[in-house]
Scaffold this motif. Structure first.
Motif, PDB file in Angstrom:
ATOM      1  N   LYS A  33       0.641  -1.247  -0.088  1.00  0.00           N
ATOM      2  CA  LYS A  33      -0.107   0.015  -0.099  1.00  0.00           C
ATOM      3  C   LYS A  33       1.024   1.177   0.025  1.00  0.00           C
ATOM      4  O   LYS A  33       2.035   1.155   0.584  1.00  0.00           O
ATOM      5  CB  LYS A  33      -0.966   0.191   1.485  1.00  0.00           C
ATOM      6  CG  LYS A  33      -1.767  -1.292   1.407  1.00  0.00           C
ATOM      7  CD  LYS A  33      -2.526  -1.033   2.872  1.00  0.00           C
ATOM      8  CE  LYS A  33      -3.413  -2.419   3.199  1.00  0.00           C
ATOM      9  NZ  LYS A  33      -3.864  -2.331   4.459  1.00  0.00           N
ATOM     10  N   GLU A  35       2.318   4.878   0.947  1.00  0.00           N
ATOM     11  CA  GLU A  35       2.261   5.604   2.464  1.00  0.00           C
ATOM     12  C   GLU A  35       3.234   6.771   2.057  1.00  0.00           C
ATOM     13  O   GLU A  35       3.517   7.078   1.136  1.00  0.00           O
ATOM     14  CB  GLU A  35       3.076   4.706   3.411  1.00  0.00           C
ATOM     15  CG  GLU A  35       4.434   4.453   3.197  1.00  0.00           C
ATOM     16  CD  GLU A  35       4.996   3.568   4.275  1.00  0.00           C
ATOM     17  OE1 GLU A  35       4.391   3.524   5.488  1.00  0.00           O
ATOM     18  OE2 GLU A  35       6.090   3.202   4.145  1.00  0.00           O
ATOM     19  N   HIS A  36       3.065   7.589   3.196  1.00  0.00           N
ATOM     20  CA  HIS A  36       3.999   8.860   3.014  1.00  0.00           C
ATOM     21  C   HIS A  36       3.555   9.834   2.153  1.00  0.00           C
ATOM     22  O   HIS A  36       4.257  10.490   1.386  1.00  0.00           O
ATOM     23  CB  HIS A  36       5.451   8.681   3.158  1.00  0.00           C
ATOM     24  CG  HIS A  36       5.662   8.074   4.284  1.00  0.00           C
ATOM     25  ND1 HIS A  36       6.667   6.825   4.488  1.00  0.00           N
ATOM     26  CD2 HIS A  36       5.513   8.138   5.819  1.00  0.00           C
ATOM     27  CE1 HIS A  36       6.686   6.508   5.628  1.00  0.00           C
ATOM     28  NE2 HIS A  36       6.265   7.216   6.453  1.00  0.00           N
ATOM     29  N   ASP A  81      -0.320  -1.995  11.456  1.00  0.00           N
ATOM     30  CA  ASP A  81      -0.509  -1.292  10.096  1.00  0.00           C
ATOM     31  C   ASP A  81      -1.018   0.008  10.294  1.00  0.00           C
ATOM     32  O   ASP A  81      -1.847   0.623  11.178  1.00  0.00           O
ATOM     33  CB  ASP A  81      -1.620  -2.303   9.629  1.00  0.00           C
ATOM     34  CG  ASP A  81      -1.923  -1.857   8.172  1.00  0.00           C
ATOM     35  OD1 ASP A  81      -0.988  -1.203   7.625  1.00  0.00           O
ATOM     36  OD2 ASP A  81      -2.864  -2.341   7.623  1.00  0.00           O
ATOM     37  N   GLY A  82      -0.149   1.023   9.858  1.00  0.00           N
ATOM     38  CA  GLY A  82      -0.647   2.349   9.779  1.00  0.00           C
ATOM     39  C   GLY A  82       0.299   3.287  10.660  1.00  0.00           C
ATOM     40  O   GLY A  82      -0.073   4.527  10.662  1.00  0.00           O
ATOM     41  N   ASP A  84       4.272   4.038  11.828  1.00  0.00           N
ATOM     42  CA  ASP A  84       5.620   3.759  11.454  1.00  0.00           C
ATOM     43  C   ASP A  84       6.275   3.289  12.547  1.00  0.00           C
ATOM     44  O   ASP A  84       6.160   3.513  13.753  1.00  0.00           O
ATOM     45  CB  ASP A  84       6.140   5.182  11.160  1.00  0.00           C
ATOM     46  CG  ASP A  84       5.525   5.713   9.855  1.00  0.00           C
ATOM     47  OD1 ASP A  84       5.082   4.781   9.193  1.00  0.00           O
ATOM     48  OD2 ASP A  84       5.814   6.787   9.166  1.00  0.00           O
ATOM     49  N   ASN A 121       9.049  -2.359   3.947  1.00  0.00           N
ATOM     50  CA  ASN A 121       8.999  -1.114   3.401  1.00  0.00           C
ATOM     51  C   ASN A 121       9.940  -0.707   2.363  1.00  0.00           C
ATOM     52  O   ASN A 121      11.092  -0.868   2.316  1.00  0.00           O
ATOM     53  CB  ASN A 121       9.379   0.101   4.652  1.00  0.00           C
ATOM     54  CG  ASN A 121       8.914   1.461   4.479  1.00  0.00           C
ATOM     55  OD1 ASN A 121       9.918   2.358   4.241  1.00  0.00           O
ATOM     56  ND2 ASN A 121       7.583   1.714   4.198  1.00  0.00           N
ATOM     57  N   TYR A 127      10.356   9.227  -2.398  1.00  0.00           N
ATOM     58  CA  TYR A 127       9.554   8.930  -0.997  1.00  0.00           C
ATOM     59  C   TYR A 127      10.824   8.260  -0.208  1.00  0.00           C
ATOM     60  O   TYR A 127      10.858   7.052  -0.030  1.00  0.00           O
ATOM     61  CB  TYR A 127       8.485   8.137  -1.142  1.00  0.00           C
ATOM     62  CG  TYR A 127       7.314   9.023  -2.022  1.00  0.00           C
ATOM     63  CD1 TYR A 127       6.577   9.668  -1.239  1.00  0.00           C
ATOM     64  CD2 TYR A 127       7.291   8.545  -3.051  1.00  0.00           C
ATOM     65  CE1 TYR A 127       5.357  10.372  -1.839  1.00  0.00           C
ATOM     66  CE2 TYR A 127       5.963   9.357  -3.987  1.00  0.00           C
ATOM     67  CZ  TYR A 127       5.334  10.364  -3.236  1.00  0.00           C
ATOM     68  OH  TYR A 127       4.125  10.703  -3.909  1.00  0.00           O
ATOM     69  N   GLU A 131       7.862   4.308   0.367  1.00  0.00           N
ATOM     70  CA  GLU A 131       6.718   4.685  -0.658  1.00  0.00           C
ATOM     71  C   GLU A 131       5.465   3.742  -0.572  1.00  0.00           C
ATOM     72  O   GLU A 131       4.379   3.962  -1.010  1.00  0.00           O
ATOM     73  CB  GLU A 131       7.114   4.931  -2.296  1.00  0.00           C
ATOM     74  CG  GLU A 131       5.981   5.039  -3.260  1.00  0.00           C
ATOM     75  CD  GLU A 131       6.512   5.755  -4.477  1.00  0.00           C
ATOM     76  OE1 GLU A 131       5.696   5.315  -5.641  1.00  0.00           O
ATOM     77  OE2 GLU A 131       7.795   5.662  -4.573  1.00  0.00           O
ATOM     78  N   ARG A 133       4.312  -0.037   1.679  1.00  0.00           N
ATOM     79  CA  ARG A 133       4.322  -0.736   2.948  1.00  0.00           C
ATOM     80  C   ARG A 133       3.692  -1.945   2.733  1.00  0.00           C
ATOM     81  O   ARG A 133       2.477  -1.995   2.152  1.00  0.00           O
ATOM     82  CB  ARG A 133       3.951  -0.042   3.958  1.00  0.00           C
ATOM     83  CG  ARG A 133       3.911  -0.750   5.168  1.00  0.00           C
ATOM     84  CD  ARG A 133       3.132   0.085   6.101  1.00  0.00           C
ATOM     85  NE  ARG A 133       2.988  -0.463   7.522  1.00  0.00           N
ATOM     86  CZ  ARG A 133       3.300   0.435   8.793  1.00  0.00           C
ATOM     87  NH1 ARG A 133       3.580   1.336   8.826  1.00  0.00           N
ATOM     88  NH2 ARG A 133       3.139  -0.544   9.871  1.00  0.00           N
ATOM     89  N   GLN A 135       2.440  -4.732   5.404  1.00  0.00           N
ATOM     90  CA  GLN A 135       2.317  -5.196   6.687  1.00  0.00           C
ATOM     91  C   GLN A 135       2.250  -6.898   6.739  1.00  0.00           C
ATOM     92  O   GLN A 135       1.367  -7.332   6.129  1.00  0.00           O
ATOM     93  CB  GLN A 135       1.143  -4.763   7.430  1.00  0.00           C
ATOM     94  CG  GLN A 135       1.228  -4.883   8.909  1.00  0.00           C
ATOM     95  CD  GLN A 135       1.824  -3.985   9.773  1.00  0.00           C
ATOM     96  OE1 GLN A 135       2.134  -3.085   9.397  1.00  0.00           O
ATOM     97  NE2 GLN A 135       2.397  -4.371  10.874  1.00  0.00           N
TER      98      GLN A 135
END
Length: 148
Positions: A33, A35-36, A81-82, A84, A121, A127, A131, A133, A135
């Protein structure tokens, strides 16, 4: 002859179940997914096999849709999850869209992986904090489309 084979099979089955409860291999999965702030739809997933006897995590991942080449890949944790977390173990390059490897973990890191508190990751130039991730979990819910 058949009875002897059956007894041998039963004996082998019993010897396998007699292994210590702490020795196991777990299969883990996770879809990538963004992220950031990454907005491009990222395809791909990570899978891993955790060997709690050797404290190793053998991983395989594939990514597609990143903003550019992977510049670094790490196992991060502990975090749900979600959220860092810091780097637990780096994945050595060269980085490609499909990678495999094995990470040596500490006993505490093994427990974090077992608890679903770690993630792969993927970092890119655009990124640098990550960019994509994935889990790692034993839950196959997000992977049914790959299994059909």
């Amino acid at each position: 002859m058949r009875t002897g084979l059956l007894l041998t099979t039963l004996a082998l089955g019993l010897s396998v179940t007699a292994l210590p409860a702490s020795a196991e291999t777990l299969h883990l999965f996770g879809p990538f997914k963004g992220e950031h702030g990454a907005t491009a739809p990222i395809k791909g997933s990570a899978s891993a096999m955790l060997d709690t006897t050797k404290n190793t995590l053998t991983y395989r991942f594939e990514d597609n849709g990143l903003s550019g080449p992977v510049t670094a890949a790490h196992l991060h944790g502990p975090a749900p999850d979600g959220q860092d977390a810091g780097v637990l173990a780096p994945s050595n390059g060269p980085y490609t869209t499909r990678m495999t490897g094995t990470l040596q973990l500490t006993p505490d890191q093994v427990k974090e992986v077992q608890a679903g508190q770690t993630y792969i990751n993927l970092h890119t130039e655009k990124y640098p904090d990550g960019e994509a991730r994935a889990q790692l979990t034993t839950d196959l819910t997000g992977h049914k489309h790959h299994m059909e």
